[in-house]
Each structure stands twice: as structure tokens, then as C-alpha cells.
Design an enzyme around this catalytic site. Structure first.
Site, PDB file in Angstrom:
ATOM      1  N   HIS A  84       0.818  -1.217   0.000  1.00  0.00           N
ATOM      2  CA  HIS A  84       0.000   0.000   0.000  1.00  0.00           C
ATOM      3  C   HIS A  84       0.848   1.262   0.000  1.00  0.00           C
ATOM      4  O   HIS A  84       0.361   2.330  -0.330  1.00  0.00           O
ATOM      5  CB  HIS A  84      -1.047  -0.019   1.123  1.00  0.00           C
ATOM      6  CG  HIS A  84      -0.541   0.289   2.498  1.00  0.00           C
ATOM      7  ND1 HIS A  84      -0.261  -0.693   3.429  1.00  0.00           N
ATOM      8  CD2 HIS A  84      -0.293   1.459   3.125  1.00  0.00           C
ATOM      9  CE1 HIS A  84       0.139  -0.125   4.551  1.00  0.00           C
ATOM     10  NE2 HIS A  84       0.132   1.170   4.395  1.00  0.00           N
ATOM     11  N   ASP A 221       1.159  -7.675   2.203  1.00  0.00           N
ATOM     12  CA  ASP A 221       1.287  -6.241   1.939  1.00  0.00           C
ATOM     13  C   ASP A 221       2.747  -5.794   1.771  1.00  0.00           C
ATOM     14  O   ASP A 221       3.283  -5.101   2.628  1.00  0.00           O
ATOM     15  CB  ASP A 221       0.608  -5.491   3.094  1.00  0.00           C
ATOM     16  CG  ASP A 221       0.298  -4.042   2.752  1.00  0.00           C
ATOM     17  OD1 ASP A 221       0.875  -3.529   1.778  1.00  0.00           O
ATOM     18  OD2 ASP A 221      -0.500  -3.434   3.474  1.00  0.00           O
ATOM     19  N   SER A 633       3.938   2.150   8.484  1.00  0.00           N
ATOM     20  CA  SER A 633       3.749   1.186   7.415  1.00  0.00           C
ATOM     21  C   SER A 633       5.057   0.926   6.716  1.00  0.00           C
ATOM     22  O   SER A 633       5.763   1.860   6.342  1.00  0.00           O
ATOM     23  CB  SER A 633       2.765   1.724   6.386  1.00  0.00           C
ATOM     24  OG  SER A 633       1.479   1.434   6.810  1.00  0.00           O
TER      25      SER A 633
HETATM   26  N1  ARG Z   1      -4.557   0.312   7.424  1.00  0.00           N
HETATM   27  C1  ARG Z   1      -3.254   0.321   6.842  1.00  0.00           C
HETATM   28  C2  ARG Z   1      -2.681   1.733   6.945  1.00  0.00           C
HETATM   29  O1  ARG Z   1      -3.202   2.544   7.616  1.00  0.00           O
HETATM   30  C3  ARG Z   1      -3.277  -0.219   5.456  1.00  0.00           C
HETATM   31  C4  ARG Z   1      -3.867   0.679   4.475  1.00  0.00           C
HETATM   32  C5  ARG Z   1      -4.000   0.086   3.101  1.00  0.00           C
HETATM   33  N2  ARG Z   1      -5.103   0.744   2.492  1.00  0.00           N
HETATM   34  C6  ARG Z   1      -6.317   0.213   2.380  1.00  0.00           C
HETATM   35  N3  ARG Z   1      -7.332   0.987   2.158  1.00  0.00           N
HETATM   36  N4  ARG Z   1      -6.491  -1.071   2.488  1.00  0.00           N
HETATM   37  O2  ARG Z   1      -2.031   2.295   6.124  1.00  0.00           O
HETATM   38  N1  GLU Z   2      -1.113   1.208   7.553  1.00  0.00           N
HETATM   39  C1  GLU Z   2      -0.598   2.282   8.341  1.00  0.00           C
HETATM   40  C2  GLU Z   2       0.365   3.203   7.613  1.00  0.00           C
HETATM   41  O1  GLU Z   2       0.203   3.532   6.476  1.00  0.00           O
HETATM   42  C3  GLU Z   2       0.008   1.716   9.543  1.00  0.00           C
HETATM   43  C4  GLU Z   2      -1.061   1.321  10.411  1.00  0.00           C
HETATM   44  C5  GLU Z   2      -1.124   2.182  11.599  1.00  0.00           C
HETATM   45  O2  GLU Z   2      -1.704   3.270  11.555  1.00  0.00           O
HETATM   46  O3  GLU Z   2      -0.586   1.700  12.575  1.00  0.00           O
HETATM   47  O4  GLU Z   2       1.271   3.724   8.170  1.00  0.00           O
END
Ligand code: ARG
Ligand code: GLU
Length: 699
Positions: A84, A221, A633
Site C-alpha cells: 500500500h 502487503d 507502514s
Molecule cells: N490500514 C493500513 C494503513 O493505515 C493499510 C492501508 C491500506 N489501504 C487500504 N485501504 N487497504 O495504512
Molecule cells: N497502515 C498504516 C500506515 O500507512 C500503519 C497502520 C497504523 O496506523 O498503525 O502507516
């Protein structure tokens, strides 16, 4: 005040860190934590983590593209981050014919690696406490404005000196603890970063937004890039003559496996947390702004989904935008629930009561009521701004119109054409128009008249109060909605489109909000900031036994913990590991997010996982107690010997309030098991030449 006494005892207990796994520590001060880290299993030294004298782990960690973290995994500049995080790049290289999002991408030779204009990675050279230098010349009684001007002036000088050598050096001075401390961070930034590999989205985004922020998780991912440098290993703009960057340090990979209880260390760039703010600031998040923003995004996501499900081309166009909208939407929901479950507002109120009692007669007396009234004064303005940002400011055509006019005013036809091409490639008008109708109707209903531009109400009156009619008119009358017409125009003609309805919409909103809302928000925020500086210092004096870590601000941090399951609700316990079996359980060719590649099914049917099988399964993800946030991330997850065991990519939904309050029972970071990465590279990508570059240890 006496009635607060029993609460005092209780709240001091509650607010003290319940677990030492909470915290995002500064690498240069890690010697203060290293004893605790070692007691928990870490076998290296503070100098191995951060040093200005020798190559150390920090030299293998980069800030990737500004919002993510990445790490070096080979002596030839190979870098790994999340899928991502590389998503925008993968998407930009994709078309219906070469759909790397859908099919994955693997460069089989260096020549096939794809350049990414605009992408950069930054290595931290060093960080330094510059508090005294930044505050040089400060006198008691200076106003906040005078202090800020001084900080800015002194910082600019420090930055200038730090980057004098050139060669890609960048520096910034960042406040910590609301300006009780200042640190300078000096980076070397590389701008030739090429895409090397990405699994198909059906692996890299497996589970999609349904599984996002959730455990159990099976998302592969990751994506792989390579950093290039000039022949002297210095940063250079993209050139065919560039050569792979030789890192001072790269991670060895530990492929021997991990188990519950194992020590984990996440090294990365968490973006923003607010652990020390007062109850009123938290209440605004959980009771006011999150619900409003969630409702607006739900509307946009519904519209996007309808059209993306109907048409593959639209799916590609909106995949990245959709993921962005959905991501925070889901996180805010988890965060709200977490704050409510923990009772953060009430706990903070109790803490504040005891703090006030303690503060009587000290310089901290009166801070809490002052903060409280500032937050109350801020609320309607903040709400108007947040609502605007999530509604009027999300209209794609309007945003594009103002970008295009700006480019046209710049006078370069090629710059204008580039803006146009980028926009139209991923634009689908029906989505934008239906979203306009939905969010602007909500705007009409939910933002008080005094907090919105008179232009909005006067224009609405022209359409008899109908947002639908307004949308019909705007999207048919605007030249920007007519690609052929706009592309036929030169800069002068586009710059003259000042009365185009999309341009007018953008200008009227931007200027009214800019004159009536933003200044109040920023003035009140700066007053809050000033008081927070004292409030945090006061908290430190009030709780001398507590160890404070600075809130995240996109600077490099160390978070350590251990692999651990959790219980999300009564009667349920989540184990800390997921395996390829879970992928097969979720696999469903009829559901886009769960439709794994056929090749994957064939491999599982054969049961032959090559060197990557463990007890007849391949591990996929694991959870641990590391305190992470957005920006982490892609961060390396490191074992007790300093080797790479995983790639951080998410947090569990029940723990997303950790940006405001960390709960050791619920807060878990989610990582990709490095063995799954190797399995995918090798058996799905057939790119074992990449594995050959790495140093893999199985003991
Ligand atoms: N939740 C993760 C983060 O905050 C992964 C995001 C990937 N994006 C998504 N919409 N699945 O970045
Ligand atoms: N997916 C998140 C990012 O882009 C990390 C997840 C979080 O917020 O811990 O950094």
C-alpha cells in the site's frame, strides 16, 4: 477539591504506563531504554540501533515517499516496504493492458526496473538535541508569536549549516513535547527509486478494505524497490548511468521462524499521536469530528463502490483514491469505539481534577480551565473546517479546475497538459457528481449558516435549494468536465476561465474559509499549543515516576514489544499467527477482495512450499505489542538479534485509539511474516534472483 482525592490516587495509577511496551522512543536516546530492551530479550547494544560513529540499524531504515517507512535488504540497494506504500507507483505504471495492480510486477533484470518520478527515500544521517540553539535569544515574557519567530529564525540557520555540503542533504528542526525540546534531523535524500517487484493485489491487498485494520489478517502487503545513486554512491536525479546504491547497512533476514513471546522491535517513522492532550480534545475526536467525517466518507465510498463494481476500468482509476478514503474512515470508527470503551474522556477528566489540585499555587495553576475554554471556543471552527475538508474540498473537478488554472497562469503549456493528463487518466465524472450531491447535501444540513460561505447559500437559492440542480448545472457547464474542449485550449485560454462554475466554487470556498475559519483555528491551536507545552511539563513534574515519550511527529522512533495474541471481546481469543490455511478459508473467486491467483491455489493443492513451509504451512502475518502509528507502514520488524522477521503494515481495529491512549490489552501492530514475503517472491513471482541478493539466516 477534596472530593477528588480518591480519584487522584486511582487516576495516577491509571495514567501511568500500564505496560512498558507502550512508547515510541527517540533512537538517539535509546541508551535510556536499552536495559529494558535487553531484559526483554534484545541482544544488541544502543550503538547498534543508533550511532553517529559506526554503521548501525538506522542506516538501513528510510522514510519512504514521505508517509511510509522502508528498509534496505540487500547490499545492492534493494528496499522493501508495503504494497500500500508503493500502491500509487504501481498504479501509475498500470493500464488495462499492463495491469500491474491486478497481475503483479516483477523486474527480471535491472533494466526492467521502473523509475518513479517524484518518489524519494531519505536516510537519517543524524539527529541532535538543538533546544538551546533554537531558543537562543529567548527572553521571559516573549509572546508566543515572538517565540515562534525566534524558533523559525534560529532553526533556519541550523538547517542551512547542516545541509551546506549539498549531496542530497535535507534537514528540519522539529518540536518535541510541544516545544519543550527541539531536535534537528538531517537526512540524505535519494530520488532515483525504481519499482522492482509487487505481488498481484489479490495477494498484496488480499482482504482489501474488508480486512483492513483487522485481525486475523492474510494480506501480503509488500512491494520492492531499488535505490539508485551516482557512481560515488551519492543521490542523483534519475539517469541510466546511475548504479544501485550501496547501503552502509542492510537487514539480514531471519527465516527461522518466530513464536509467541518473542521480542520484536519496530524501527520507523510514526506520523502523529496525541497522548498528552486534555479530555476536551479527546471528546472532540470521539463525539464530534470522527462521527461527522465517517458519515461523509461513507457516502463517497458507497458511490465509488457502485461504479467500481460495474466496470474494471473504473476500478483501476479509483482503486488508489478509494483505498485512501476507506482507510481513515475505518480507522476513525475503531478509534472512536476504543476511546469509548476505555473511557478515555472520563479518565482524563479525573486525571485533570487531580492535576488541578496538585497545581494549586504552582505555575501550572489554571492551565486546565484555560485549555478547556480554548477547546470549547475552537470546536465550532474546527468542525466547520473538518466538515469542509471532507465535503466541498473533496470535489475532484473543483480541485482539478483550480490546479489547472494555476498551471495555466504559470504559462507553461506542457505543465498544463501534464496536469490535465494526470487528472483525466483517473477521473470518472459520474462518481464525482454523485459524491457532490451527497456530501454537499450533508454540508447544507450540518454546517451552521454562520460557518459557511454566503456564496454557498446564495448559489443554492438560485437552484431553489436543490443541490441536485446545482450539480447538474456545474458538471455540464464547466469546461473542465469536457476533456476534448479543455485539451484544445492553451494556457491563456485556460487562465481566462475565471468564471467557470468549478473555478468559482473552489475560489469562493477557499477564500471564505481561508479568511473566516482558518485564521481562528490556527490562532486557537497555537494558544492551545502554548498551554500544552506547560501542561506536558506539568504532567512530568506531577508524575515523576512516569517515563514520557514524545508524541509521534514523523520522526524516527523505536517501539519494542513482543509477539502476543489478544482477546477482542468476551469469550474470544485471537492467536498471534495466521497462515496460508486462512487464505484458503477466505478464498472466493466471486469476491474481488478474496480471489487469490489460480497459481496460488495450485501451489497449495500440491502442498509443495519449497523452502518456505513450516509444519506443512506457510506463516503469513503476526501481531505484537509494539506501539505504532500511521507512517509505521513498511517498518522493519526486528528480532532480538537485529534481523528482519517481518514488515509492519497495520494495527488491529480494537487498538487504533493508541494514537490517543495505548491499551496493552488491545493494542497490537500487524506485521507480515518475512517468510511469506520470501514465499511469494520465489513461488508466485519466480523472482528468486532477488532472494539471491539477500542474506538469509535460518538459525
Ligand atoms: N490500514 C493500513 C494503513 O493505515 C493499510 C492501508 C491500506 N489501504 C487500504 N485501504 N487497504 O495504512
Ligand atoms: N497502515 C498504516 C500506515 O500507512 C500503519 C497502520 C497504523 O496506523 O498503525 O502507516
Amino acid at each position: 477539591m477534596k472530593k477528588y482525592l480518591s480519584i487522584l490516587v486511582l487516576s495516577v495509577f491509571c495514567m501511568a504506563p500500564a505496560s512498558a511496551d507502550e512508547g515510541m522512543w527517540l533512537p538517539s536516546l535509546i541508551s535510556q531504554r536499552i536495559g529494558d530492551m535487553q531484559a526483554k530479550g534484545f541482544t544488541l547494544t544502543a550503538e547498534d540501533i543508533y550511532s553517529i560513529n559506526q554503521a548501525c540499524l538506522k542506516d538501513a531504515v528510510v522514510h519512504f515517499g514521505g508517509g511510509c517507512t522502508g528498509e534496505l535488504i540487500s547490499p545492492e540497494g534493494l528496499l522493501i516496504t508495503n504494497h500500500h506504500c508503493g500502491y500509487g507507483q504501481i498504479q501509475r505504471h498500470s493500464s488495462v493492458e499492463h495491469d500491474y495492480l491486478r497481475d503483479g510486477f516483477w523486474a527480471m533484470t535491472r533494466a526492467e526496473e521502473l523509475p518513479n518520478p517524484g518518489l524519494s527515500v531519505s536516510f537519517l544521517e543524524y539527529m541532535e538535541d538543538v533546544t538551546d540553539k533554537v531558543l537562543k535569544g529567548y527572553k521571559d515574557g516573549m509572546s508566543e508569536e515572538e517565540r515562534e519567530a525566534l524558533v523559525e529564525k534560529n532553526s533556519a540557520k541550523l538547517v542551512e549549516e547542516a545541509v551546506a555540503e549539498g549531496k542530497g542533504l535535507r534537514a528540519s528542526v522539529e518540536p518535541l513535547f510541544y516545544g519543550n525540546k527541539y531536535y534537528m534531523f538531517v537526512f540524505r535524500r535519494y530520488t532515483d527509486v525504481r519499482l522492482v517487484g509487487a505481488p498481484p493485489s489479490s495477494i498484496g491487498k488480499f482482504g482489501g478494505d474488508t480486512d483492513n485494520w483487522m485481525w486475523p489478517r492474510h494480506t501480503g502487503d509488500f512491494s520492492i524497490f531499488r535505490v539508485y545513486a551516482d557512481k560515488d554512491n551519492n543521490p542523483a536525479a534519475y539517469s541510466e548511468d546511475n548504479v544501485p546504491y550501496k547501503p552502509k547497512k542492510y537487514f539480514h533476514i531471519a527465516a527461522g521462524g518466530v513464536k509467541e513471546g518473542d521480542f520484536t522491535f519496530v524501527y520507523g517513522f510514526p506520523g502523529s499521536t496525541r497522548e498528552y492532550i486534555m479530555s476536551e480534545g479527546v471528546r472532540y475526536v470521539s463525539d464530534v469530528t470522527n462521527p461527522a467525517k465517517i458519515a461523509l466518507r461513507t457516502m463517497r465510498l458507497d458511490v465509488q463502490k457502485k461504479y467500481m463494481d460495474a466496470d474494471q476500468a473504473v476500478r483501476i482509476q479509483y482503486s488508489s483514491k478509494n483505498a485512501g478514503v476507506s482507510n481513515a474512515w475505518k480507522k476513525w470508527q475503531g478509534e472512536m469505539k476504543g476511546i469509548v470503551r476505555l473511557g478515555t474522556v472520563a479518565r482524563k477528566q479525573a486525571f485533570e481534577a487531580s492535576f488541578m489540585e496538585w497545581a494549586e499555587g504552582t505555575e501550572y495553576e489554571g492551565i486546565i480551565p484555560a485549555l478547556d475554554s480554548l477547546y470549547k471556543a475552537l470546536e465550532p471552527y474546527n468542525y466547520a473546517l473538518d466538515y469542509y475538508n471532507e465535503s466541498a474540498r473533496t470535489i475532484e473537478l473543483v480541485q482539478f479546475a483550480s490546479r489547472a488554472v494555476k498551471a495555466a497562469e504559470g504559462g507553461s503549456d506542457s505543465a498544463l497538459k501534464a496536469v490535465e493528463a494526470t487528472f483525466y487518466k483517473d477521473y470518472f465524472l459520474p462518481i464525482d457528481k454523485e459524491s457532490f450531491v451527497a456530501v454537499m447535501n450533508a454540508y447544507k444540513d450540518n454546517v451552521p449558516v454562520d460557518f459557511r460561505p454566503p456564496y454557498f447559500d446564495s448559489t443554492l437559492a438560485v437552484y431553489g435549494g436543490s443541490i441536485e440542480k446545482w450539480a447538474d448545472d456545474l458538471f455540464s457547464a464547466s469546461v473542465f468536465a469536457d476533456r476534448a474542449a479543455l485539451e484544445a485550449m492553451d494556457c491563456a485560454a485556460v487562465a481566462a476561465l475565471q468564471d467557470d462554475p468549478a473555478v468559482v466554487f473552489g475560489r469562493e470556498f477557499t477564500s471564505w474559509i481561508g479568511e473566516n475559519i482558518r485564521p481562528v483555528v490556527s490562532r486557537l491551536n497555537s494558544e492551545i499549543n502554548l498551554l500544552n507545552r506547560d501542561y506536558v511539563r506539568g504532567q512530568m513534574e506531577f508524575q515523576p515516576e512516569k517515563t514520557f515519550y514524545p508524541d509521534a511527529n514523523s520522526t524516527l522512533r523505536v517501539a519494542y514489544g513482543h509477539i502476543k495474541g489478544y482477546s477482542p471481546s468476551d469469550g474470544v481469543y485471537y492467536m498471534p499467527f495466521s497462515t496460508i490455511e486462512g487464505i484458503m478459508e477466505k478464498d472466493n473467486p466471486d469476491i474481488f477482495d478474496y480471489n487469490i491467483p489460480q497459481r496460488f491455489r495450485d501451489i497449495v493443492a500440491s502442498g509443495d512450499y519449497g523452502r518456505w513451509g513450516h509444519d506443512g504451512k506457510v506463516p503469513v502475518c503476526f501481531i505484537a505489542t509494539n506501539h505504532t502509528s500511521g507512517g509505521n507502514s513498511g517498518s522493519p520488524v526486528i528480532d532480538s538479534k537485529g534481523r528482519l522477521i517481518g514488515i509492519n503494515f497495520d494495527r488491529v481495529w480494537e487498538g487504533t485509539m493508541s494514537d490517543i491512549e495505548f491499551d496493552p490489552d488491545f493494542c497490537r501492530n500487524i506485521s507480515l511474516d518475512i517468510r511469506y514475503v520470501l514465499f511469494v517472491i520465489d513461488m508466485i513471482g519466480n523472482a528468486d534472483h532477488l532472494i539471491d541478493e539477500m542474506t538469509i539466516e535460518t538459525e
